[in-house]
Design a protein around this motif. Structure first.
Motif, short mmCIF file in Angstrom:
data_model
loop_
_atom_site.label_atom_id
_atom_site.label_comp_id
_atom_site.label_asym_id
_atom_site.label_seq_id
_atom_site.Cartn_x
_atom_site.Cartn_y
_atom_site.Cartn_z
N GLN A 3 -14.75 43.20 -24.10
CA GLN A 3 -15.74 44.11 -24.67
C GLN A 3 -15.09 45.41 -25.13
OE1 GLN A 3 -17.04 47.19 -23.43
NE2 GLN A 3 -18.74 47.38 -24.87
N ARG A 4 -14.20 45.95 -24.33
CA ARG A 4 -13.54 47.20 -24.69
C ARG A 4 -12.70 47.05 -25.96
NH1 ARG A 4 -11.39 49.41 -18.76
NH2 ARG A 4 -13.43 49.40 -17.72
N GLU A 5 -12.00 45.92 -26.07
CA GLU A 5 -11.19 45.69 -27.27
C GLU A 5 -12.08 45.53 -28.50
OE1 GLU A 5 -8.96 42.26 -26.18
OE2 GLU A 5 -7.49 43.38 -24.97
N LEU A 6 -13.16 44.78 -28.36
CA LEU A 6 -14.09 44.59 -29.48
C LEU A 6 -14.78 45.89 -29.85
CD1 LEU A 6 -15.72 41.17 -28.46
CD2 LEU A 6 -14.13 41.58 -30.36
N TRP A 7 -15.04 46.73 -28.84
CA TRP A 7 -15.69 48.01 -29.12
C TRP A 7 -14.80 48.89 -30.00
CZ3 TRP A 7 -20.56 49.69 -28.32
CH2 TRP A 7 -20.80 51.04 -28.62
N VAL A 8 -13.52 48.93 -29.70
CA VAL A 8 -12.59 49.72 -30.50
C VAL A 8 -12.58 49.22 -31.95
CG1 VAL A 8 -10.15 50.30 -30.86
CG2 VAL A 8 -11.13 50.37 -28.55
N GLU A 9 -12.53 47.90 -32.11
CA GLU A 9 -12.53 47.32 -33.46
C GLU A 9 -13.83 47.65 -34.19
OE1 GLU A 9 -11.87 43.15 -33.05
OE2 GLU A 9 -9.94 43.39 -32.02
N GLY A 10 -14.95 47.50 -33.49
CA GLY A 10 -16.24 47.78 -34.12
C GLY A 10 -16.40 49.24 -34.48
N SER A 11 -15.90 50.13 -33.62
CA SER A 11 -15.99 51.56 -33.90
C SER A 11 -15.19 51.93 -35.15
CB SER A 11 -15.49 52.37 -32.70
OG SER A 11 -16.35 52.20 -31.59
N ARG A 12 -14.01 51.32 -35.29
CA ARG A 12 -13.19 51.59 -36.48
C ARG A 12 -13.91 51.13 -37.74
NH1 ARG A 12 -7.58 49.31 -33.83
NH2 ARG A 12 -6.97 51.22 -32.71
N ALA A 13 -14.52 49.95 -37.67
CA ALA A 13 -15.23 49.42 -38.83
C ALA A 13 -16.43 50.31 -39.19
CB ALA A 13 -15.69 47.99 -38.56
N SER A 14 -17.16 50.75 -38.18
CA SER A 14 -18.32 51.63 -38.42
C SER A 14 -17.87 52.97 -38.99
CB SER A 14 -19.10 51.84 -37.13
OG SER A 14 -19.69 50.65 -36.68
N HIS A 15 -16.79 53.50 -38.45
CA HIS A 15 -16.24 54.76 -38.97
C HIS A 15 -15.91 54.63 -40.45
CE1 HIS A 15 -12.62 57.20 -39.98
NE2 HIS A 15 -13.34 58.17 -39.45
N GLN A 16 -15.24 53.54 -40.82
CA GLN A 16 -14.85 53.37 -42.21
C GLN A 16 -16.07 53.23 -43.11
OE1 GLN A 16 -11.58 53.62 -43.27
NE2 GLN A 16 -12.69 53.87 -45.20
N LYS A 17 -17.10 52.55 -42.63
CA LYS A 17 -18.30 52.35 -43.44
C LYS A 17 -18.99 53.67 -43.73
CE LYS A 17 -22.59 49.69 -43.73
NZ LYS A 17 -23.41 48.59 -43.13
N VAL B 136 -17.64 56.67 -43.66
CA VAL B 136 -16.75 57.47 -44.52
C VAL B 136 -16.90 57.03 -45.97
CG1 VAL B 136 -14.35 57.91 -45.12
CG2 VAL B 136 -15.07 58.06 -42.74
N ASP B 137 -16.91 55.73 -46.20
CA ASP B 137 -17.06 55.19 -47.55
C ASP B 137 -18.40 55.59 -48.16
OD1 ASP B 137 -14.58 54.05 -47.29
OD2 ASP B 137 -15.34 52.03 -46.86
N ALA B 138 -19.39 55.81 -47.31
CA ALA B 138 -20.72 56.19 -47.79
C ALA B 138 -20.83 57.68 -48.08
CB ALA B 138 -21.78 55.79 -46.77
N GLY B 139 -19.77 58.44 -47.78
CA GLY B 139 -19.76 59.86 -48.10
C GLY B 139 -20.09 60.79 -46.96
N VAL B 140 -20.19 60.29 -45.74
CA VAL B 140 -20.44 61.16 -44.60
C VAL B 140 -19.24 62.09 -44.37
CG1 VAL B 140 -20.77 61.22 -42.09
CG2 VAL B 140 -22.00 59.54 -43.48
N GLN B 141 -19.52 63.35 -44.11
CA GLN B 141 -18.47 64.33 -43.82
C GLN B 141 -18.23 64.36 -42.31
OE1 GLN B 141 -18.72 68.16 -45.83
NE2 GLN B 141 -20.28 67.34 -47.23
#
Length: 328
Positions: free
Chosen positions: A268-282, A284-289
């Motif tokens: 779960q911890r490993e998947l959480w890190v991966e999911g957080s990175r993906a959410s962060h990128q999404k 950012v791509d949407a223009g969030v500062q």
């Protein structure tokens, strides 16, 4: 046939009714999970269920019920304590009314980082929380991650405590979270999570606080363009077994269940890190500062009255608070 959201809702209700109506079987374990399929917690819990079923040669047949179809967390806590459910993944935030020691985990900035939280919860201090849960018929076998919660809003970046002043911020229904926002000069607004998006859109709220995956999956990033990395709350979750279900196991099967619970936590911890990175990128791509908070100490200093009030109300927990704060 076209499947509608109403169809899925009807299916979920039917699954919940059938599951609650079925009598518990000695070798049939039911687990509660609030998250949807594909979520890190869900993937880890389903792996746990499959591995335990296989390794016990079906002496235990384990099934996870996702999406909270067996009730909300307060209901599931009581069902697990009574043995009506066999296991669950619980966040420690709403656990406070039942196990008061867990309120310590909701103190802002009690952990300096996610890594610090892992070290504490996997060690002797974490065992103290497990012991307190056991007194309420919940056997905590391993600790899951739920990330770090940060502030986001529609108005401005938050770099200093004064940037929070006057903002209407949604918080979970816990006096500690209300006190936290008010200590920063904001207006805390406890509100159901499902109401936040509309409230941000209409101006009823200026902001809220949560982790990256929730900020993204709730679509709050569509209306709140400023996300500031305050990382003020880092709240662990448990994989908890009903005490009655645990004590009914042979020592051999207890060892299997404990081993797989620890493996599930690692996954779960490993998947959480991966999911957080993906959410962060999404987002950012949407223009969030997104802005780093350079001086977190300034935010932590504002929490002194929150800690003082908590210790005054719970003097027996002061040593536990100090043990965590001095462990980093």
């Amino acid at each position: 046939m076209k499947t509608t959201s109403k169809t899925w809702s009807a299916v979920a209700v039917s699954v919940a009714m059938v599951a609650m109506a079925l009598p518990a079987q000695a070798n049939s374990w039911r687990g509660w999970n609030i998250h949807p399929p594909g979520y890190p917690n869900t993937v880890a819990l389903e792996a746990f269920a499959e591995a335990v079923t296989e390794r016990t040669e079906e002496r235990l047949k384990v099934q996870v019920y996702n999406n909270g179809v067996l009730g909300d967390q307060p209901d599931a806590i009581e069902q697990t304590r009574s043995g009506a459910l066999d296991f669950a993944n619980f966040n420690m935030g709403p656990m406070g009314p039942i196990v008061k020691e867990t309120n310590v985990l909701s103190l802002p900035f009690i952990f300096s980082s996610i890594e610090h939280m892992h070290e504490v919860m996997d060690g002797e201090i974490g065992q103290q929380f497990a012991d307190a849960l056991a007194e309420k018929n919940l056997i905590a076998l391993s600790w899951f991650d739920s990330g770090a919660r940060s502030l986001y809003n529609t108005e401005r970046p938050i770099s200093t405590p004064d940037d929070v002043r006057g903002l209407k911020i949604r918080v979970m229904n816990n006096d500690l979270y209300v006190d936290m926002i008010e200590a920063l000069g904001g207006n805390a607004t406890p509100m159901a999570y499902g109401e936040v998006y509309q409230s941000l859109t209409t101006g009823v709220l200026d902001g809220a606080e949560n982790n990256y995956p929730s900020f993204e999956s709730s679509n709050h990033y569509e209306v709140a363009e400023y996300y500031s990395l305050t990382e003020h709350l880092i709240i662990p979750e448990c994989l908890c077994i009903a005490k009655a279900s645990w004590e009914a196991l042979s020592p051999e099967d207890q060892e299997i269940v404990r081993d797989e619970a620890i493996k599930a936590s690692t996954m779960q911890r490993e998947l959480w890190v991966e999911g957080s990175r993906a959410s962060h990128q999404k987002v950012v791509d949407a223009g969030v500062q997104i802005n780093e908070v350079e001086d977190k100490a300034a935010f932590q200093e504002r929490m002194d009255p929150v800690y003082a009030g908590f210790i005054q109300a719970n003097p027996e927990l002061e040593s536990l608070v100090e043990a965590i704060r001095s462990s980093n």
